[in-house]
Design a protein around this motif. Sequence first.
Motif, short mmCIF file in Angstrom:
data_model
loop_
_atom_site.label_atom_id
_atom_site.label_comp_id
_atom_site.label_asym_id
_atom_site.label_seq_id
_atom_site.Cartn_x
_atom_site.Cartn_y
_atom_site.Cartn_z
N LEU A 47 -13.63 -47.45 4.17
CA LEU A 47 -12.68 -46.40 4.53
C LEU A 47 -11.33 -47.02 4.91
O LEU A 47 -11.28 -48.16 5.38
CB LEU A 47 -13.22 -45.57 5.70
CG LEU A 47 -14.38 -44.62 5.40
CD1 LEU A 47 -14.80 -43.89 6.66
CD2 LEU A 47 -13.99 -43.62 4.32
N PRO A 48 -10.24 -46.29 4.72
CA PRO A 48 -8.93 -46.83 5.08
C PRO A 48 -8.83 -47.13 6.56
O PRO A 48 -9.42 -46.44 7.40
CB PRO A 48 -7.96 -45.72 4.66
CG PRO A 48 -8.79 -44.49 4.57
CD PRO A 48 -10.15 -44.93 4.15
N GLY A 49 -8.05 -48.16 6.89
CA GLY A 49 -7.90 -48.56 8.28
C GLY A 49 -7.26 -47.50 9.14
O GLY A 49 -7.40 -47.51 10.37
N THR A 102 -17.40 -41.83 -1.29
CA THR A 102 -16.38 -41.09 -2.04
C THR A 102 -15.13 -41.94 -2.22
O THR A 102 -14.55 -42.00 -3.32
CB THR A 102 -16.02 -39.79 -1.30
OG1 THR A 102 -17.21 -39.00 -1.13
CG2 THR A 102 -14.98 -39.00 -2.07
N TYR A 103 -14.71 -42.64 -1.16
CA TYR A 103 -13.53 -43.49 -1.25
C TYR A 103 -13.77 -44.65 -2.21
O TYR A 103 -12.86 -45.02 -2.98
CB TYR A 103 -13.17 -44.04 0.14
CG TYR A 103 -12.14 -43.21 0.85
CD1 TYR A 103 -10.78 -43.49 0.74
CD2 TYR A 103 -12.52 -42.13 1.64
CE1 TYR A 103 -9.83 -42.74 1.41
CE2 TYR A 103 -11.58 -41.35 2.32
CZ TYR A 103 -10.24 -41.66 2.19
OH TYR A 103 -9.30 -40.90 2.83
N ARG A 104 -14.98 -45.22 -2.18
CA ARG A 104 -15.26 -46.34 -3.09
C ARG A 104 -15.25 -45.88 -4.54
O ARG A 104 -14.74 -46.58 -5.42
CB ARG A 104 -16.61 -46.97 -2.72
CG ARG A 104 -16.56 -47.85 -1.47
CD ARG A 104 -17.79 -48.75 -1.38
NE ARG A 104 -19.00 -47.98 -1.17
CZ ARG A 104 -19.49 -47.66 0.03
NH1 ARG A 104 -18.85 -48.03 1.13
NH2 ARG A 104 -20.61 -46.96 0.14
N ARG A 105 -15.83 -44.70 -4.82
CA ARG A 105 -15.82 -44.17 -6.19
C ARG A 105 -14.40 -43.91 -6.65
O ARG A 105 -14.03 -44.20 -7.79
CB ARG A 105 -16.65 -42.88 -6.26
CG ARG A 105 -18.15 -43.10 -6.28
CD ARG A 105 -18.87 -41.86 -6.80
NE ARG A 105 -18.61 -40.69 -5.96
CZ ARG A 105 -19.38 -40.33 -4.94
NH1 ARG A 105 -20.45 -41.04 -4.64
NH2 ARG A 105 -19.09 -39.26 -4.24
N ARG A 106 -13.59 -43.37 -5.73
CA ARG A 106 -12.19 -43.08 -6.07
C ARG A 106 -11.44 -44.38 -6.36
O ARG A 106 -10.65 -44.46 -7.31
CB ARG A 106 -11.54 -42.33 -4.92
CG ARG A 106 -10.16 -41.77 -5.25
CD ARG A 106 -9.59 -41.05 -4.03
NE ARG A 106 -10.48 -39.99 -3.59
CZ ARG A 106 -10.41 -39.42 -2.38
NH1 ARG A 106 -9.50 -39.86 -1.51
NH2 ARG A 106 -11.22 -38.46 -2.06
N ALA A 107 -11.69 -45.41 -5.55
CA ALA A 107 -11.02 -46.70 -5.74
C ALA A 107 -11.44 -47.34 -7.06
O ALA A 107 -10.62 -47.90 -7.79
CB ALA A 107 -11.34 -47.63 -4.58
N THR A 108 -12.74 -47.22 -7.40
CA THR A 108 -13.24 -47.77 -8.66
C THR A 108 -12.60 -47.06 -9.85
O THR A 108 -12.21 -47.68 -10.84
CB THR A 108 -14.77 -47.64 -8.74
OG1 THR A 108 -15.35 -48.30 -7.60
CG2 THR A 108 -15.31 -48.25 -10.01
#
Length: 429
Positions: free
Chosen positions: A176-178, A414-420
Amino acid sequence: MVDGTRFGWWSRIRRVAESDTISGLIMLGFALAGLLLANVPATTHLFEAIAETHVAVPSTNIDLPIGHWAQDGLLTIFFLVVGLDLKQELTTGSLANPRAAAVPMACAVGGMMVPPVLFLLVTWLFSTFGPASPGFAMVASGEVHAFGTLAQGWAIPTATDIAFSLTVLALFAKGLPGSIRAFLMTLATVDDLLAVIVIALFFSSLNAWYWFLGIAACAAAWALLVRMRRVPWPLVAIVGALAWVMMFEAGVHPTLSGVLVGLLTPSREMHGEETPRAERYKDKLQPFSALLALPIFALFATGVHFKTLSLAMMTSPVVLGIIAALVIGKPVGIMLTAWVTTHFAGLRLAKGLRLRDLFPAACACGIGFTVSFLIATLAYDDPELSGEARFGVLVASLIAALISGVLLSHQARTYRRRATGDERQTAVR
Protein backbone atom coordinates in the motif's frame (compact mmCIF):
# COMPACT_ATOMS: atom_id res chain seq x y z
CA MET A 1 34.70 -10.03 22.56
CA VAL A 2 32.35 -9.88 25.53
CA ASP A 3 31.43 -6.28 24.71
CA GLY A 4 30.77 -7.20 21.10
CA THR A 5 28.52 -10.06 22.16
CA ARG A 6 26.69 -7.83 24.61
CA PHE A 7 26.10 -5.11 22.06
CA GLY A 8 25.13 -7.75 19.51
CA TRP A 9 22.40 -9.02 21.81
CA TRP A 10 21.27 -5.44 22.47
CA SER A 11 21.08 -4.75 18.73
CA ARG A 12 18.85 -7.81 18.28
CA ILE A 13 16.61 -6.69 21.14
CA ARG A 14 16.32 -3.22 19.61
CA ARG A 15 15.39 -4.70 16.23
CA VAL A 16 12.64 -6.77 17.87
CA ALA A 17 11.36 -3.70 19.76
CA GLU A 18 11.35 -1.61 16.57
CA SER A 19 9.27 -4.23 14.75
CA ASP A 20 5.62 -3.22 15.07
CA THR A 21 4.59 -6.77 14.24
CA ILE A 22 6.71 -8.62 16.80
CA SER A 23 6.27 -6.18 19.68
CA GLY A 24 2.51 -6.00 19.06
CA LEU A 25 2.16 -9.79 19.05
CA ILE A 26 4.23 -10.03 22.25
CA MET A 27 1.90 -7.61 24.00
CA LEU A 28 -1.16 -9.48 22.73
CA GLY A 29 0.34 -12.74 24.02
CA PHE A 30 0.86 -11.26 27.49
CA ALA A 31 -2.70 -9.88 27.50
CA LEU A 32 -4.18 -13.30 26.71
CA ALA A 33 -1.84 -14.91 29.27
CA GLY A 34 -3.10 -12.52 31.96
CA LEU A 35 -6.71 -13.41 31.18
CA LEU A 36 -5.93 -17.14 31.39
CA LEU A 37 -3.73 -16.98 34.50
CA ALA A 38 -6.40 -15.05 36.39
CA ASN A 39 -9.19 -17.48 35.50
CA VAL A 40 -7.63 -20.95 35.27
CA PRO A 41 -8.19 -22.61 38.69
CA ALA A 42 -4.60 -23.88 38.92
CA THR A 43 -3.08 -20.39 38.67
CA THR A 44 -5.81 -18.03 39.89
CA HIS A 45 -4.72 -17.77 43.53
CA LEU A 46 -0.99 -17.45 42.75
CA PHE A 47 -1.58 -14.77 40.12
CA GLU A 48 -3.89 -12.84 42.45
CA ALA A 49 -1.37 -13.10 45.31
CA ILE A 50 1.39 -11.67 43.10
CA ALA A 51 -0.83 -8.89 41.75
CA GLU A 52 -1.98 -7.89 45.25
CA THR A 53 1.46 -7.96 46.90
CA HIS A 54 2.14 -4.42 48.13
CA VAL A 55 5.40 -2.57 47.50
CA ALA A 56 5.95 0.75 49.29
CA VAL A 57 8.29 3.67 48.60
CA PRO A 58 10.25 4.43 51.79
CA SER A 59 9.57 7.76 53.53
CA THR A 60 6.38 8.35 51.48
CA ASN A 61 2.74 7.30 51.68
CA ILE A 62 3.03 5.55 48.31
CA ASP A 63 2.13 1.92 48.89
CA LEU A 64 0.75 0.09 45.84
CA PRO A 65 0.15 -3.55 44.87
CA ILE A 66 2.33 -4.92 42.08
CA GLY A 67 -0.59 -4.84 39.65
CA HIS A 68 -0.93 -1.09 40.23
CA TRP A 69 2.82 -0.56 39.95
CA ALA A 70 2.59 -2.06 36.45
CA GLN A 71 -0.13 0.47 35.63
CA ASP A 72 1.12 3.56 37.47
CA GLY A 73 4.87 2.89 37.40
CA LEU A 74 6.04 0.83 34.43
CA LEU A 75 3.54 2.42 32.07
CA THR A 76 5.28 5.76 32.68
CA ILE A 77 8.05 4.48 30.36
CA PHE A 78 5.47 4.07 27.59
CA PHE A 79 4.11 7.57 28.19
CA LEU A 80 7.65 8.98 28.19
CA VAL A 81 8.17 7.44 24.74
CA VAL A 82 4.80 8.94 23.69
CA GLY A 83 5.92 12.36 24.97
CA LEU A 84 9.26 12.19 23.14
CA ASP A 85 7.54 11.05 19.95
CA LEU A 86 4.95 13.83 20.20
CA LYS A 87 7.67 16.45 20.69
CA GLN A 88 9.57 15.24 17.63
CA GLU A 89 6.41 15.02 15.51
CA LEU A 90 5.33 18.53 16.56
CA THR A 91 8.75 19.97 15.75
CA THR A 92 9.98 18.21 12.62
CA GLY A 93 7.53 15.37 11.92
CA SER A 94 4.03 14.89 10.55
CA LEU A 95 2.51 17.50 12.89
CA ALA A 96 5.05 20.23 12.08
CA ASN A 97 2.94 21.39 9.12
CA PRO A 98 -0.61 21.75 10.49
CA ARG A 99 -2.13 22.27 7.04
CA ALA A 100 -0.65 19.05 5.64
CA ALA A 101 -1.74 17.13 8.77
CA ALA A 102 -5.11 18.88 9.08
CA VAL A 103 -7.30 16.01 7.80
CA PRO A 104 -5.84 13.22 9.99
CA MET A 105 -5.75 15.63 12.96
CA ALA A 106 -9.44 16.41 12.47
CA CYS A 107 -10.18 12.70 11.99
CA ALA A 108 -8.52 11.96 15.34
CA VAL A 109 -10.98 14.35 17.00
CA GLY A 110 -13.95 12.85 15.13
CA GLY A 111 -12.75 9.36 15.94
CA MET A 112 -12.82 10.22 19.65
CA MET A 113 -16.25 11.91 19.63
CA VAL A 114 -18.46 9.23 18.06
CA PRO A 115 -17.43 6.16 20.19
CA PRO A 116 -18.63 7.65 23.54
CA VAL A 117 -22.00 8.41 21.93
CA LEU A 118 -22.39 4.78 20.80
CA PHE A 119 -21.22 3.46 24.18
CA LEU A 120 -23.74 5.63 26.03
CA LEU A 121 -26.50 4.66 23.58
CA VAL A 122 -25.92 0.91 24.06
CA THR A 123 -25.77 1.13 27.86
CA TRP A 124 -28.86 3.38 27.88
CA LEU A 125 -30.81 0.87 25.77
CA PHE A 126 -29.91 -1.91 28.23
CA SER A 127 -30.91 0.21 31.22
CA THR A 128 -34.20 1.25 29.56
CA PHE A 129 -35.36 -1.96 27.90
CA GLY A 130 -33.34 -4.62 29.75
CA PRO A 131 -34.63 -7.14 32.30
CA ALA A 132 -33.70 -4.96 35.29
CA SER A 133 -35.74 -2.05 36.62
CA PRO A 134 -35.92 1.06 34.38
CA GLY A 135 -32.73 3.09 34.73
CA PHE A 136 -30.72 0.02 35.73
CA ALA A 137 -28.89 -2.66 33.76
CA MET A 138 -27.64 -6.13 34.66
CA VAL A 139 -24.00 -6.91 33.87
CA ALA A 140 -22.45 -10.34 33.26
CA SER A 141 -21.72 -10.95 36.95
CA GLY A 142 -25.44 -10.67 37.73
CA GLU A 143 -25.04 -7.36 39.53
CA VAL A 144 -27.40 -4.49 38.72
CA HIS A 145 -26.01 -0.99 38.15
CA ALA A 146 -27.60 2.37 37.41
CA PHE A 147 -27.14 3.87 33.97
CA GLY A 148 -25.17 6.72 35.56
CA THR A 149 -22.64 4.22 36.92
CA LEU A 150 -22.21 2.46 33.57
CA ALA A 151 -21.92 5.82 31.81
CA GLN A 152 -18.70 6.55 33.72
CA GLY A 153 -16.93 4.36 31.16
CA TRP A 154 -17.70 6.73 28.26
CA ALA A 155 -14.00 7.52 27.67
CA ILE A 156 -12.82 3.89 27.48
CA PRO A 157 -13.37 3.47 23.70
CA THR A 158 -11.88 6.84 22.72
CA ALA A 159 -8.24 5.72 22.37
CA THR A 160 -6.35 4.09 19.50
CA ASP A 161 -3.35 1.87 20.21
CA ILE A 162 -0.71 3.10 17.77
CA ALA A 163 1.54 0.05 18.22
CA PHE A 164 -1.21 -2.48 17.47
CA SER A 165 -2.73 -0.52 14.61
CA LEU A 166 0.70 -0.28 12.96
CA THR A 167 1.21 -4.00 13.63
CA VAL A 168 -1.92 -4.74 11.59
CA LEU A 169 -0.65 -2.45 8.83
CA ALA A 170 2.74 -4.17 8.84
CA LEU A 171 1.13 -7.62 8.60
CA PHE A 172 -1.56 -6.98 6.00
CA ALA A 173 -0.83 -3.73 4.16
CA LYS A 174 2.31 -4.65 2.24
CA GLY A 175 2.33 -2.79 -1.07
CA LEU A 176 0.00 0.00 0.00
CA PRO A 177 1.18 3.59 -0.55
CA GLY A 178 3.10 5.17 2.29
CA SER A 179 0.48 7.94 2.49
CA ILE A 180 -1.92 5.50 4.19
CA ARG A 181 0.64 4.67 6.89
CA ALA A 182 1.44 8.38 7.27
CA PHE A 183 -2.28 9.12 7.69
CA LEU A 184 -2.62 6.46 10.39
CA MET A 185 0.59 7.57 12.13
CA THR A 186 -0.56 11.20 12.29
CA LEU A 187 -4.06 10.28 13.41
CA ALA A 188 -2.83 7.90 16.13
CA THR A 189 -0.25 10.43 17.37
CA VAL A 190 -2.90 13.12 17.80
CA ASP A 191 -5.17 10.47 19.35
CA ASP A 192 -2.46 9.79 21.95
CA LEU A 193 -2.25 13.49 22.78
CA LEU A 194 -6.04 13.77 23.12
CA ALA A 195 -6.13 10.65 25.30
CA VAL A 196 -3.55 12.22 27.62
CA ILE A 197 -5.75 15.32 27.88
CA VAL A 198 -8.82 13.17 28.65
CA ILE A 199 -6.99 11.34 31.44
CA ALA A 200 -5.70 14.61 32.90
CA LEU A 201 -9.09 16.36 32.79
CA PHE A 202 -11.53 13.60 33.72
CA PHE A 203 -9.56 11.03 35.73
CA SER A 204 -7.58 13.18 38.12
CA SER A 205 -8.64 14.15 41.65
CA LEU A 206 -6.56 17.22 42.43
CA ASN A 207 -5.00 17.53 45.87
CA ALA A 208 -3.04 20.31 47.63
CA TRP A 209 -1.79 23.10 45.36
CA TYR A 210 1.82 22.96 46.57
CA TRP A 211 2.37 19.63 44.81
CA PHE A 212 1.90 21.49 41.52
CA LEU A 213 4.73 23.82 42.50
CA GLY A 214 6.86 20.68 42.87
CA ILE A 215 5.76 19.49 39.42
CA ALA A 216 6.71 22.87 37.93
CA ALA A 217 10.10 22.78 39.67
CA CYS A 218 10.79 19.26 38.37
CA ALA A 219 9.75 20.27 34.85
CA ALA A 220 12.08 23.29 34.92
CA ALA A 221 14.96 21.18 36.27
CA TRP A 222 14.42 18.50 33.60
CA ALA A 223 14.29 21.09 30.79
CA LEU A 224 17.56 22.62 32.03
CA LEU A 225 19.43 19.33 32.60
CA VAL A 226 18.59 17.72 29.23
CA ARG A 227 19.86 20.81 27.41
CA MET A 228 23.33 20.66 28.96
CA ARG A 229 26.26 19.65 26.77
CA ARG A 230 26.96 16.67 29.07
CA VAL A 231 23.67 15.45 30.52
CA PRO A 232 24.04 14.34 34.20
CA TRP A 233 21.92 11.20 33.89
CA PRO A 234 21.81 10.23 37.61
CA LEU A 235 20.43 13.69 38.40
CA VAL A 236 18.00 13.50 35.47
CA ALA A 237 16.73 10.14 36.75
CA ILE A 238 16.17 11.60 40.22
CA VAL A 239 14.27 14.59 38.78
CA GLY A 240 12.12 12.25 36.67
CA ALA A 241 11.30 10.09 39.70
CA LEU A 242 10.45 13.20 41.74
CA ALA A 243 8.14 14.41 38.95
CA TRP A 244 6.35 11.05 39.12
CA VAL A 245 5.96 11.33 42.91
CA MET A 246 4.71 14.92 42.66
CA MET A 247 2.13 13.90 40.05
CA PHE A 248 1.00 11.02 42.25
CA GLU A 249 0.66 13.24 45.32
CA ALA A 250 -1.08 16.00 43.32
CA GLY A 251 -3.81 13.56 42.28
CA VAL A 252 -2.88 13.59 38.58
CA HIS A 253 -2.31 10.17 37.06
CA PRO A 254 1.47 9.74 37.55
CA THR A 255 2.13 8.22 34.12
CA LEU A 256 1.48 11.68 32.67
CA SER A 257 4.81 12.77 34.18
CA GLY A 258 6.39 10.80 31.32
CA VAL A 259 4.50 12.88 28.74
CA LEU A 260 5.42 16.10 30.54
CA VAL A 261 9.18 15.52 30.62
CA GLY A 262 9.11 14.04 27.11
CA LEU A 263 7.58 17.22 25.72
CA LEU A 264 10.28 19.26 27.47
CA THR A 265 13.14 17.35 25.79
CA PRO A 266 14.96 19.13 22.91
CA SER A 267 13.79 17.97 19.49
CA ARG A 268 16.34 19.83 17.37
CA GLU A 269 20.07 19.20 17.03
CA MET A 270 22.21 21.03 19.58
CA HIS A 271 25.87 21.13 20.71
CA GLY A 272 26.96 19.85 17.28
CA GLU A 273 24.98 16.60 17.57
CA GLU A 274 23.81 14.85 14.41
CA THR A 275 20.35 13.81 15.67
CA PRO A 276 17.86 15.46 18.06
CA ARG A 277 17.95 14.28 21.66
CA ALA A 278 14.23 13.50 21.75
CA GLU A 279 14.68 11.12 18.82
CA ARG A 280 17.75 9.43 20.36
CA TYR A 281 16.18 9.04 23.79
CA LYS A 282 13.03 7.59 22.25
CA ASP A 283 15.08 5.01 20.32
CA LYS A 284 16.92 4.00 23.50
CA LEU A 285 13.76 3.71 25.58
CA GLN A 286 11.70 1.91 22.93
CA PRO A 287 12.93 -1.61 23.88
CA PHE A 288 12.04 -1.04 27.55
CA SER A 289 8.61 0.27 26.56
CA ALA A 290 7.75 -2.35 23.93
CA LEU A 291 9.29 -5.43 25.55
CA LEU A 292 9.01 -4.69 29.28
CA ALA A 293 6.51 -1.99 30.27
CA LEU A 294 3.69 -2.75 27.83
CA PRO A 295 3.72 -6.58 28.10
CA ILE A 296 3.76 -6.53 31.92
CA PHE A 297 1.05 -3.86 31.97
CA ALA A 298 -1.07 -5.95 29.57
CA LEU A 299 -0.52 -9.05 31.73
CA PHE A 300 -1.95 -7.38 34.84
CA ALA A 301 -4.50 -5.23 33.00
CA THR A 302 -6.29 -8.28 31.58
CA GLY A 303 -5.52 -10.43 34.64
CA VAL A 304 -8.99 -10.01 36.10
CA HIS A 305 -10.74 -12.94 37.77
CA PHE A 306 -14.35 -13.21 36.65
CA LYS A 307 -17.01 -15.08 38.58
CA THR A 308 -18.13 -16.61 35.32
CA LEU A 309 -15.91 -16.35 32.25
CA SER A 310 -18.33 -17.59 29.57
CA LEU A 311 -20.26 -16.47 26.52
CA ALA A 312 -22.55 -14.63 28.95
CA MET A 313 -19.83 -11.97 29.11
CA MET A 314 -20.75 -11.05 25.55
CA THR A 315 -24.21 -9.96 26.71
CA SER A 316 -22.87 -7.42 29.19
CA PRO A 317 -23.95 -3.86 28.30
CA VAL A 318 -20.44 -2.64 29.11
CA VAL A 319 -18.77 -5.22 26.84
CA LEU A 320 -21.26 -4.69 23.99
CA GLY A 321 -21.05 -0.92 24.39
CA ILE A 322 -17.26 -0.95 24.09
CA ILE A 323 -17.35 -3.34 21.11
CA ALA A 324 -19.89 -1.16 19.28
CA ALA A 325 -17.95 1.99 20.12
CA LEU A 326 -14.52 0.75 19.01
CA VAL A 327 -15.48 -1.47 16.08
CA ILE A 328 -18.22 0.78 14.62
CA GLY A 329 -17.85 4.18 16.28
CA LYS A 330 -14.16 4.70 15.54
CA PRO A 331 -14.27 4.18 11.75
CA VAL A 332 -17.62 6.01 11.46
CA GLY A 333 -16.22 9.04 13.32
CA ILE A 334 -13.04 9.06 11.25
CA MET A 335 -14.71 8.61 7.85
CA LEU A 336 -17.47 11.12 8.59
CA THR A 337 -14.92 13.73 9.67
CA ALA A 338 -12.74 13.03 6.61
CA TRP A 339 -15.76 13.48 4.33
CA VAL A 340 -16.88 16.74 5.98
CA THR A 341 -13.39 18.29 6.07
CA THR A 342 -12.60 17.44 2.43
CA HIS A 343 -16.02 18.45 1.05
CA PHE A 344 -16.88 21.52 3.13
CA ALA A 345 -13.72 22.75 4.90
CA GLY A 346 -11.50 23.01 1.82
CA LEU A 347 -8.94 20.50 3.14
CA ARG A 348 -7.26 17.88 0.97
CA LEU A 349 -5.95 14.37 1.42
CA ALA A 350 -2.39 13.47 0.45
CA LYS A 351 -1.79 13.25 -3.30
CA GLY A 352 -3.13 10.03 -4.80
CA LEU A 353 -5.20 9.17 -1.70
CA ARG A 354 -8.96 8.85 -2.07
CA LEU A 355 -11.53 8.97 0.71
CA ARG A 356 -12.46 5.29 0.40
CA ASP A 357 -8.78 4.34 0.71
CA LEU A 358 -8.94 5.43 4.37
CA PHE A 359 -11.63 2.99 5.49
CA PRO A 360 -9.42 -0.09 6.22
CA ALA A 361 -6.99 2.07 8.22
CA ALA A 362 -9.94 3.71 10.01
CA CYS A 363 -11.10 0.24 11.08
CA ALA A 364 -7.61 -0.41 12.49
CA CYS A 365 -8.11 2.63 14.73
CA GLY A 366 -10.73 0.59 16.60
CA ILE A 367 -7.87 -1.29 18.25
CA GLY A 368 -7.95 0.33 21.70
CA PHE A 369 -5.72 -1.76 23.95
CA THR A 370 -3.11 0.14 26.03
CA VAL A 371 -4.74 3.47 26.85
CA SER A 372 -8.25 1.97 26.77
CA PHE A 373 -7.12 -0.61 29.36
CA LEU A 374 -5.75 2.20 31.48
CA ILE A 375 -8.93 4.28 31.28
CA ALA A 376 -11.01 1.18 32.11
CA THR A 377 -9.12 0.81 35.40
CA LEU A 378 -9.68 4.51 36.16
CA ALA A 379 -13.33 4.81 35.09
CA TYR A 380 -14.90 2.18 37.36
CA ASP A 381 -14.36 1.68 41.08
CA ASP A 382 -16.28 -1.60 40.98
CA PRO A 383 -13.77 -4.38 40.15
CA GLU A 384 -16.34 -6.44 38.21
CA LEU A 385 -17.28 -3.49 36.00
CA SER A 386 -13.62 -2.62 35.48
CA GLY A 387 -12.89 -6.23 34.59
CA GLU A 388 -15.76 -6.44 32.12
CA ALA A 389 -14.63 -3.17 30.54
CA ARG A 390 -11.11 -4.52 30.03
CA PHE A 391 -12.53 -7.74 28.60
CA GLY A 392 -14.62 -5.63 26.22
CA VAL A 393 -11.52 -3.69 25.12
CA LEU A 394 -9.67 -6.95 24.41
CA VAL A 395 -12.54 -8.46 22.40
CA ALA A 396 -13.25 -5.22 20.51
CA SER A 397 -9.57 -4.76 19.66
CA LEU A 398 -9.32 -8.31 18.31
CA ILE A 399 -12.48 -7.84 16.20
CA ALA A 400 -11.21 -4.49 14.87
CA ALA A 401 -7.83 -6.07 14.08
CA LEU A 402 -9.51 -8.95 12.20
CA ILE A 403 -11.79 -6.67 10.16
CA SER A 404 -9.04 -4.19 9.31
CA GLY A 405 -6.64 -7.04 8.49
CA VAL A 406 -9.07 -8.53 5.96
CA LEU A 407 -9.83 -5.13 4.41
CA LEU A 408 -6.18 -4.07 4.25
CA SER A 409 -5.18 -7.39 2.69
CA HIS A 410 -7.83 -6.96 -0.01
CA GLN A 411 -6.80 -3.34 -0.53
CA ALA A 412 -3.14 -4.32 -0.87
CA ARG A 413 -3.98 -6.99 -3.49
CA THR A 414 -5.98 -4.40 -5.46
CA TYR A 415 -3.05 -1.96 -5.41
CA ARG A 416 -0.62 -4.68 -6.51
CA ARG A 417 -2.88 -5.72 -9.41
CA ARG A 418 -3.22 -2.08 -10.43
CA ALA A 419 0.56 -1.58 -10.27
CA THR A 420 1.15 -4.74 -12.34
CA GLY A 421 -1.35 -3.54 -14.95
CA ASP A 422 0.36 -0.15 -15.18
CA GLU A 423 3.74 -1.84 -15.65
CA ARG A 424 2.38 -3.99 -18.49
CA GLN A 425 0.87 -0.97 -20.24
CA THR A 426 4.20 0.84 -19.93
CA ALA A 427 6.06 -2.17 -21.36
CA VAL A 428 3.68 -2.35 -24.37
CA ARG A 429 4.27 1.32 -25.12
